[in-house]
Design a protein around this motif. Structure first.
Motif, mmCIF file in Angstrom:
data_model
loop_
_atom_site.group_PDB
_atom_site.id
_atom_site.type_symbol
_atom_site.label_atom_id
_atom_site.label_comp_id
_atom_site.label_asym_id
_atom_site.label_seq_id
_atom_site.Cartn_x
_atom_site.Cartn_y
_atom_site.Cartn_z
ATOM 1 N N SER A 123 0.814 -1.214 0.000
ATOM 2 C CA SER A 123 0.000 0.000 0.000
ATOM 3 C C SER A 123 0.852 1.271 0.000
ATOM 4 O O SER A 123 0.515 2.257 -0.667
ATOM 5 C CB SER A 123 -0.937 0.000 1.215
ATOM 6 N N MET A 124 1.944 1.255 0.764
ATOM 7 C CA MET A 124 2.769 2.456 0.906
ATOM 8 C C MET A 124 3.860 2.567 -0.152
ATOM 9 O O MET A 124 4.501 3.619 -0.279
ATOM 10 C CB MET A 124 3.400 2.469 2.303
ATOM 11 N N ALA A 125 4.080 1.498 -0.908
ATOM 12 C CA ALA A 125 5.164 1.496 -1.892
ATOM 13 C C ALA A 125 5.069 2.615 -2.921
ATOM 14 O O ALA A 125 6.088 3.246 -3.236
ATOM 15 C CB ALA A 125 5.225 0.135 -2.586
ATOM 16 N N PRO A 126 3.878 2.912 -3.484
ATOM 17 C CA PRO A 126 3.834 4.018 -4.452
ATOM 18 C C PRO A 126 4.293 5.347 -3.859
ATOM 19 O O PRO A 126 5.044 6.092 -4.497
ATOM 20 C CB PRO A 126 2.351 4.058 -4.861
ATOM 21 N N ALA A 127 3.865 5.662 -2.636
ATOM 22 C CA ALA A 127 4.262 6.927 -2.015
ATOM 23 C C ALA A 127 5.751 6.940 -1.690
ATOM 24 O O ALA A 127 6.427 7.957 -1.866
ATOM 25 C CB ALA A 127 3.441 7.164 -0.752
ATOM 26 N N ILE A 128 6.289 5.802 -1.220
ATOM 27 C CA ILE A 128 7.702 5.747 -0.838
ATOM 28 C C ILE A 128 8.607 5.743 -2.070
ATOM 29 O O ILE A 128 9.583 6.508 -2.152
ATOM 30 C CB ILE A 128 7.974 4.504 0.028
ATOM 31 N N LEU A 129 8.288 4.899 -3.034
ATOM 32 C CA LEU A 129 9.185 4.685 -4.169
ATOM 33 C C LEU A 129 8.946 5.666 -5.308
ATOM 34 O O LEU A 129 9.900 6.200 -5.887
ATOM 35 C CB LEU A 129 9.042 3.248 -4.674
ATOM 36 N N LEU A 130 7.682 5.901 -5.665
ATOM 37 C CA LEU A 130 7.387 6.787 -6.792
ATOM 38 C C LEU A 130 7.522 8.258 -6.397
ATOM 39 O O LEU A 130 8.129 9.053 -7.125
ATOM 40 C CB LEU A 130 5.977 6.516 -7.327
ATOM 41 N N THR A 131 6.963 8.611 -5.253
ATOM 42 C CA THR A 131 7.002 10.006 -4.810
ATOM 43 C C THR A 131 8.253 10.313 -3.991
ATOM 44 O O THR A 131 8.969 11.287 -4.266
ATOM 45 C CB THR A 131 5.750 10.336 -3.975
ATOM 46 N N GLY A 132 8.537 9.499 -2.998
ATOM 47 C CA GLY A 132 9.657 9.778 -2.102
ATOM 48 C C GLY A 132 11.019 9.626 -2.749
ATOM 49 O O GLY A 132 11.857 10.527 -2.689
ATOM 50 N N LEU A 171 12.895 0.908 10.798
ATOM 51 C CA LEU A 171 12.465 2.063 11.584
ATOM 52 C C LEU A 171 13.636 2.912 12.060
ATOM 53 O O LEU A 171 13.561 4.151 12.047
ATOM 54 C CB LEU A 171 11.639 1.593 12.789
ATOM 55 N N LEU A 172 14.738 2.280 12.463
ATOM 56 C CA LEU A 172 15.838 3.001 13.092
ATOM 57 C C LEU A 172 16.960 3.360 12.137
ATOM 58 O O LEU A 172 17.800 4.207 12.460
ATOM 59 C CB LEU A 172 16.411 2.178 14.257
ATOM 60 N N GLY A 173 17.002 2.733 10.968
ATOM 61 C CA GLY A 173 18.097 2.975 10.031
ATOM 62 C C GLY A 173 17.918 4.254 9.234
ATOM 63 O O GLY A 173 16.900 4.953 9.341
ATOM 64 N N THR A 182 -5.006 0.855 7.172
ATOM 65 C CA THR A 182 -5.770 1.946 7.789
ATOM 66 C C THR A 182 -4.924 2.709 8.803
ATOM 67 O O THR A 182 -4.917 3.950 8.820
ATOM 68 C CB THR A 182 -7.032 1.391 8.469
ATOM 69 N N CYS A 183 -4.222 1.980 9.651
ATOM 70 C CA CYS A 183 -3.359 2.635 10.638
ATOM 71 C C CYS A 183 -2.264 3.445 9.954
ATOM 72 O O CYS A 183 -1.930 4.555 10.392
ATOM 73 C CB CYS A 183 -2.729 1.593 11.565
ATOM 74 N N GLY A 184 -1.719 2.896 8.880
ATOM 75 C CA GLY A 184 -0.695 3.613 8.135
ATOM 76 C C GLY A 184 -1.208 4.921 7.559
ATOM 77 O O GLY A 184 -0.505 5.938 7.558
ATOM 78 N N ASN A 185 -2.456 4.909 7.074
ATOM 79 C CA ASN A 185 -3.044 6.125 6.512
ATOM 80 C C ASN A 185 -3.341 7.173 7.577
ATOM 81 O O ASN A 185 -3.369 8.377 7.297
ATOM 82 C CB ASN A 185 -4.333 5.790 5.761
ATOM 83 N N PRO A 229 5.708 8.636 4.906
ATOM 84 C CA PRO A 229 5.410 7.240 4.545
ATOM 85 C C PRO A 229 6.497 6.252 4.947
ATOM 86 O O PRO A 229 6.194 5.140 5.399
ATOM 87 C CB PRO A 229 5.244 7.311 3.023
ATOM 88 N N TYR A 230 7.772 6.619 4.786
ATOM 89 C CA TYR A 230 8.865 5.725 5.144
ATOM 90 C C TYR A 230 8.826 5.390 6.632
ATOM 91 O O TYR A 230 8.951 4.226 7.038
ATOM 92 C CB TYR A 230 10.199 6.378 4.778
ATOM 93 N N THR A 231 8.640 6.406 7.454
ATOM 94 C CA THR A 231 8.575 6.192 8.902
ATOM 95 C C THR A 231 7.341 5.390 9.282
ATOM 96 O O THR A 231 7.395 4.515 10.166
ATOM 97 C CB THR A 231 8.560 7.548 9.637
ATOM 98 N N VAL A 232 6.225 5.695 8.636
ATOM 99 C CA VAL A 232 4.989 4.954 8.899
ATOM 100 C C VAL A 232 5.190 3.469 8.627
ATOM 101 O O VAL A 232 4.774 2.613 9.424
ATOM 102 C CB VAL A 232 3.837 5.504 8.035
ATOM 103 N N LEU A 233 5.852 3.158 7.526
ATOM 104 C CA LEU A 233 6.088 1.749 7.211
ATOM 105 C C LEU A 233 6.919 1.079 8.283
ATOM 106 O O LEU A 233 6.634 -0.052 8.705
ATOM 107 C CB LEU A 233 6.768 1.624 5.846
ATOM 108 N N GLY A 234 7.953 1.748 8.765
ATOM 109 C CA GLY A 234 8.776 1.186 9.829
ATOM 110 C C GLY A 234 7.985 0.930 11.094
ATOM 111 O O GLY A 234 8.136 -0.123 11.738
ATOM 112 N N VAL A 235 7.124 1.865 11.465
ATOM 113 C CA VAL A 235 6.294 1.701 12.669
ATOM 114 C C VAL A 235 5.340 0.524 12.508
ATOM 115 O O VAL A 235 5.191 -0.315 13.410
ATOM 116 C CB VAL A 235 5.509 2.996 12.959
#
Length: 407
Positions: free
Chosen positions: A253-262, A316-318, A375-378, A384-390
């Motif tokens: 779900s988060m890959a487009p925001a992390i990879l395409l946008t980020g 999350l920490l890297g 849902t929690c990620g949104n 987005p990167y930090t959200v994925l780690g959490v």
């Protein structure tokens, strides 16, 4: 795999399985067919990910709003499995698989014709209602045919083949979307569904023999699910597996925001990135039976879970750069590819007669965890990167605690 052959799977003749003489020529083909059935949901989801920018532009919405097409899919997908599983235990697998693929094709056509976000979400929900049957019944059919170590090996090989769908589908989707437009993707996957229905009917057919079928009533189904929910042999490993799957779908779900946008990847680079993940899951799936054979199934499963947990801590920490992201994700996929097939086999093994219901409950839990993670990620007000780690760390730590109580 120097000889290009999958390891041989021995079909068990106990507990109502089909006679070995009926299946002796099927081994690799059967596993590939089960993998294709199980992978249809991931194919329908991941093939459209590179098209999110063009879909959002055409429908007049944001990329973030398109996540509703994922959460609605997972919600219907999970709930539908609770119905399909008991129905298949009563009426057999074949009718449910074929009718599910027909509904999936209908939903794909609705998506192709959608001119608004609500219409697209409706089409995705219809897709999910159909394809939930193939997902839950691929595991139930595996339990019909195999037992013990053979079941673990079949599920591991299924995971290996399944990796091709979420891994290569974004690459294929990106190429086809650029050439034909995003609507054509839904027509293509509808065609895949038709081909799969024909192949299944001609090659495998019914695997749940009449003398193994359970009576069907609302009370009986309810009591069956209550008994399964209260059975720690299923719930401990099933919840752990579901949390790991939820973490994986959160990444999708988060890959487009992390990879395409980020990170600024193009749609083609996005597809290539996903395709490279296949090698990792492929390798992990191949070594899973060997690790289980050497150190025992429970130990091998715990190793995979710990590896994935370590990866979530690193995520999350890297540092938040592309190279480290690839490194941490690779470790997560390695652990996930080892843990999931073995954990699934541990969960389903004690429930041969209730394979449909047990697999349905497992599938519901997986999609519930996926919807919850997305849902929690949104909702988290973080990058987005930090959200994925959490999300990964929370899911994997909870999965680790759940699996500690598995028998």
């Amino acid at each position: 795999m120097g000889d290009d052959k999958m390891p041989q799977v021995t079909v068990m003749k106990s507990e109502g399985s089909l006679p070995a003489s009926d299946i002796s020529t099927m081994h690799t083909g059967t596993v590939l067919l089960l993998a294709a059935l199980a992978a249809m949901g991931a194919l329908a989801t991941n093939i459209i990910l590179p098209s999110f920018p063009s879909m959002a532009r055409d429908l007049g919405v944001s990329i973030g709003q398109l996540s509703g097409t994922l959460s609605s899919f997972f919600l219907v997908f999970g709930l539908g499995q609770l119905v399909v599983g008991p129905l298949s235990d009563r009426f057999g697998r074949q009718r449910l698989v074929v009718s599910g693929l027909a509904i999936f094709m209908l939903g794909s056509i609705v998506c192709a014709l959608a001119d608004s976000l609500p219409a697209l979400i409706a089409g995705r929900s219809i897709q999910a209602l159909g394809v939930c049957a193939t997902a839950v019944l691929s595991r139930a059919i595996a339990r019909d045919l195999y037992d013990g170590e053979e079941l673990a090996r079949a599920l591991s090989l299924t995971m290996v083949a399944m990796a091709a769908a979420p891994g290569f589908s974004p690459l294929i989707g990106g190429i086809l979307s650029d050439a034909l437009g995003w609507r054509a993707l839904f027509i293509i996957i509808a065609t895949v569904g038709l081909a799969l229905a024909l192949i299944y009917s001609m090659r495998l057919g019914e695997t749940h023999l009449p003398d193994r079928r359970s009576p069907l009533s609302v009370g009986a189904v309810f009591r069956s699910y209550i008994a399964l929910i209260n059975d720690r042999r299923l719930m401990s490993p099933a919840l752990a597996v579901s949390l790991v799957i939820g973490a994986l779908y959160a990444f999708f779900s988060m890959a487009p925001a992390i990879l395409l946008t980020g990170f600024g990847l193009s749609s083609l680079q996005f597809g290539v990135f996903f395709a490279t993940t296949v090698v990792i899951v492929f390798t992990s799936g191949l070594i899973a039976p060997r690790v289980a054979n050497r150190w025992g199934q429970m130990t091998a499963t715990r190793i995979g879970l710990v590896v994935a947990l370590v990866a979530s801590v690193l995520m999350l920490l890297g540092p938040t750069n592309f190279k480290f992201f690839c490194f941490a994700l690779s470790i997560f996929l390695l652990g996930m590819g080892l843990f999931n097939p073995l954990g699934t086999a541990i969960a389903l093994h004690p429930f041969g007669k209730q394979a449909g219901a047990a697999s349905a409950l497992l599938g519901f839990m997986q999609m519930g965890c996926a919807a919850l993670a997305i849902t929690c990620g949104n909702l988290l007000p973080l990058p987005p990167y930090t959200v994925l780690g959490v999300v990964l760390l929370t899911a994997l730590a909870t999965a680790f605690l759940c699996f500690l109580t598995a028998k």
